[in-house]
Design an enzyme around this catalytic site. Structure first.
Site, PDB file in Angstrom:
ATOM      1  N   HIS A  99       0.885  -1.165   0.000  1.00 13.05           N
ATOM      2  CA  HIS A  99       0.000   0.000   0.000  1.00 13.05           C
ATOM      3  C   HIS A  99       0.923   1.216   0.000  1.00 13.05           C
ATOM      4  CE1 HIS A  99      -2.515  -2.929   2.276  1.00 13.05           C
ATOM      5  NE2 HIS A  99      -3.556  -2.302   1.773  1.00 13.05           N
ATOM      6  N   ASP A 102       2.269   1.877   3.439  1.00 17.32           N
ATOM      7  CA  ASP A 102       3.235   0.965   4.088  1.00 17.32           C
ATOM      8  C   ASP A 102       4.643   1.292   3.634  1.00 17.32           C
ATOM      9  OD1 ASP A 102       0.792  -0.581   4.138  1.00 17.32           O
ATOM     10  OD2 ASP A 102       1.553  -1.812   2.493  1.00 17.32           O
TER      11      ASP A 102
HETATM   12  C1  XLS Z   1      -8.017  -6.598   4.000  1.00 13.37           C
HETATM   13  C2  XLS Z   1      -7.476  -6.751   2.675  1.00 13.37           C
HETATM   14  C3  XLS Z   1      -6.257  -5.897   2.371  1.00 13.37           C
HETATM   15  C4  XLS Z   1      -6.031  -5.808   0.896  1.00 13.37           C
HETATM   16  C5  XLS Z   1      -5.173  -4.687   0.470  1.00 13.37           C
HETATM   17  O1  XLS Z   1      -8.848  -7.349   4.473  1.00 13.37           O
HETATM   18  O2  XLS Z   1      -7.203  -8.122   2.485  1.00 13.37           O
HETATM   19  O3  XLS Z   1      -5.153  -6.393   3.035  1.00 13.37           O
HETATM   20  O4  XLS Z   1      -5.461  -6.963   0.379  1.00 13.37           O
HETATM   21  O5  XLS Z   1      -5.702  -3.455   0.843  1.00 13.37           O
END
Ligand code: XLS
Ligand code: CA
Ligand code: CA
Length: 437
Positions: A99, A102
């Site tokens: 993300h 991150d």
């Molecule tokens: C959350 C999601 C998240 C996505 C990316 O439940 O799995 O981690 O993969 O934003």
């Protein structure tokens, strides 16, 4: 460069090894069904759970201290890049996902956040030169900051919509810079808690607008990545709009976006929707939208998204079976959207978790490949549906029949002869394949 982790390179030692810090089933260069295991299993590290999660939960503070922790968040972001590369190289993981927030921390202004992301992604790009590590996907975190308390693309505030659009634009630019082969939309807070305050029609229209804008921007900048939507039925909101694969499909068709998006299927989200993991993979596959996999698992005794490392061999086998039937995942891969448990706070736990997850999917692939080669279930299904191969069945299959013709047929053939579905036999065979391969 100084090492962060006091763990060496993880090698394949085969099923008989007792070394926890070795692969028993994942042998990356071994060829299965004509492709290397590393090509079937494009494992990806999740930047957020691996480098950012520190063990806090709703009830308690952080439990983990990592060797790359720093007072200064930008210094920490650069250190995470070095740590991630060391970690991936030691495990032989060739992909990562991120993300925007991150990779680099959110700053007081959007301009500063964009700048921070540029700096860290430039560094990451440079550090990856000469390695075989690639970006599987990028995404924007449009759910954490309080501006998104009521969603991003589905927020009642148009300024939140605009802010999210700015983040998505930047995250797409960054994904392009890093050579990412997919870009993910997870619904975040795109959903609602009560109809008393929610205009679902406007929210869904706006959500489609955001996706359309992102698709157009992708074309404009020449981002060569598959767009993916990740279905999830609930959490954080009570009703997430991207409930499951079938719901997302009808949304995409309604708004004319079905050619532009595939799906990123997460095991734990499937079970939260009341489905099996392989159900979601199957429905995506038969509709041509199986794009990538979030390879984790939930805990059936807990009602929320626990994002645990996958250890369930049945699920992994049946998932890889669907992947093989799909002819692979194309530009997609298997992202470990998984975090170690709060009580597993050492760095070694992180290595063990990845080894276990990679071995589970490697073993699943080995078993699935045998099932696939022997066409065990496919042969059974062929026979089971053979009444559609000729006569009235063929006409039904082809759609070249009327209700009157069917009625005439039924009047003459009212004796429906059913055959056993043989579920127990098929489960027995599946177990035999698991035990023997
Ligand atoms: C959350 C999601 C998240 C996505 C990316 O439940 O799995 O981690 O993969 O934003
Ligand atoms: Ca999840
Ligand atoms: Ca996920």
């Amino acid at each position: 460069m100084k090492e962060f982790f006091n763990v060496g390179k993880i090698n394949y030692e085969g099923p008989k090894s007792n070394n926890h810090l070795a692969f028993k089933y994942y042998n990356k260069d071994e060829v299965i069904l004509g492709r290397k295991m590393s090509e079937h299993l494009k494992f990806a590290l999740s930047w957020w759970h691996t480098l950012c999660a520190k063990g806090s939960d709703q009830f308690g503070e952080n439990t983990m201290q990592r060797p790359f922790d720093k007072e200064d968040l930008m210094k920490e972001a650069f250190a995470k890049v070095d740590a991630a590369i060391e970690f991936m190289e030691k495990l032989g993981i060739e992909y990562y996902c991120f993300h925007d927030r991150d990779l680099a921390p959110e700053m007081p202004t959007l301009e500063e956040s964009n700048h921070a992301l540029d700096e860290v992604s430039d560094y990451l790009k440079k550090r990856l030169e000469g390695t075989n590590i690639k970006c599987l996907w990028g995404t924007a975190n449009c759910f954490n900051n309080k501006r998104y308390l009521a969603g991003a693309a589905t927020s009642p505030q148009s300024s939140a919509f605009a802010y999210a659009a700015a983040q998505i634009k930047k995250a797409m630019d960054t994904t392009k810079k890093l050579g990412g082969t997919n870009y993910v939309f997870w619904g975040g807070r795109e959903g609602y808690d009560t109809l008393l305050n929610t205009d679902t029609k406007l929210e869904l229209d706006n959500y489609a607008t955001m996706l359309r804008l992102a698709r157009d921007y992708k074309e404009k900048i020449g981002l060569n990545a598959q767009l993916l939507i990740e279905p999830k039925p609930k959490e954080p909101t009570k009703h997430q709009y991207d409930f499951d694969v079938q719901t997302v499909l009808s949304f995409l068709y309604k708004y004319g976006l079905e050619k532009d998006f595939k799906m990123n299927i997460e095991a734990n989200h499937a079970t939260l929707a009341g489905h099996n993991f392989n159900h979601e993979l199957n429905i995506a596959r038969i509709n041509g939208v199986l794009g990538s996999i979030d390879a984790n698992q939930g805990d059936m005794l807990l009602g929320w998204d626990t994002d645990q490392f996958p250890t369930n061999i049945y699920d992994a086998t049946l998932a890889m079976y669907e992947v093989l039937l799909n002819g692979g995942l194309g530009s997609g891969g298997l992202n470990f959207d998984s975090k170690v448990r709060r009580q597993s706070f050492t760095d070694e736990d992180l290595f063990l978790a990845y080894i276990s997850g990679m071995d589970t999917f490697a073993k699943g692939l080995r078993i699935a490949a045998k099932l696939y080669e022997d066409k065990v279930f496919e042969k059974f299904k062929e026979q089971r549906y053979s009444s559609y191969n000729d006569g009235i069945g063929k006409k039904i299959r082809e759609g070249s029949i009327t209700l009157e013709e069917l009625s005439d047929y039924a009047l003459k053939h009212s004796d429906v002869k059913n055959e056993s579905g043989r579920q127990e036999m098929l489960e027995l065979i599946l177990n035999q394949y698991i035990f023997n391969n």
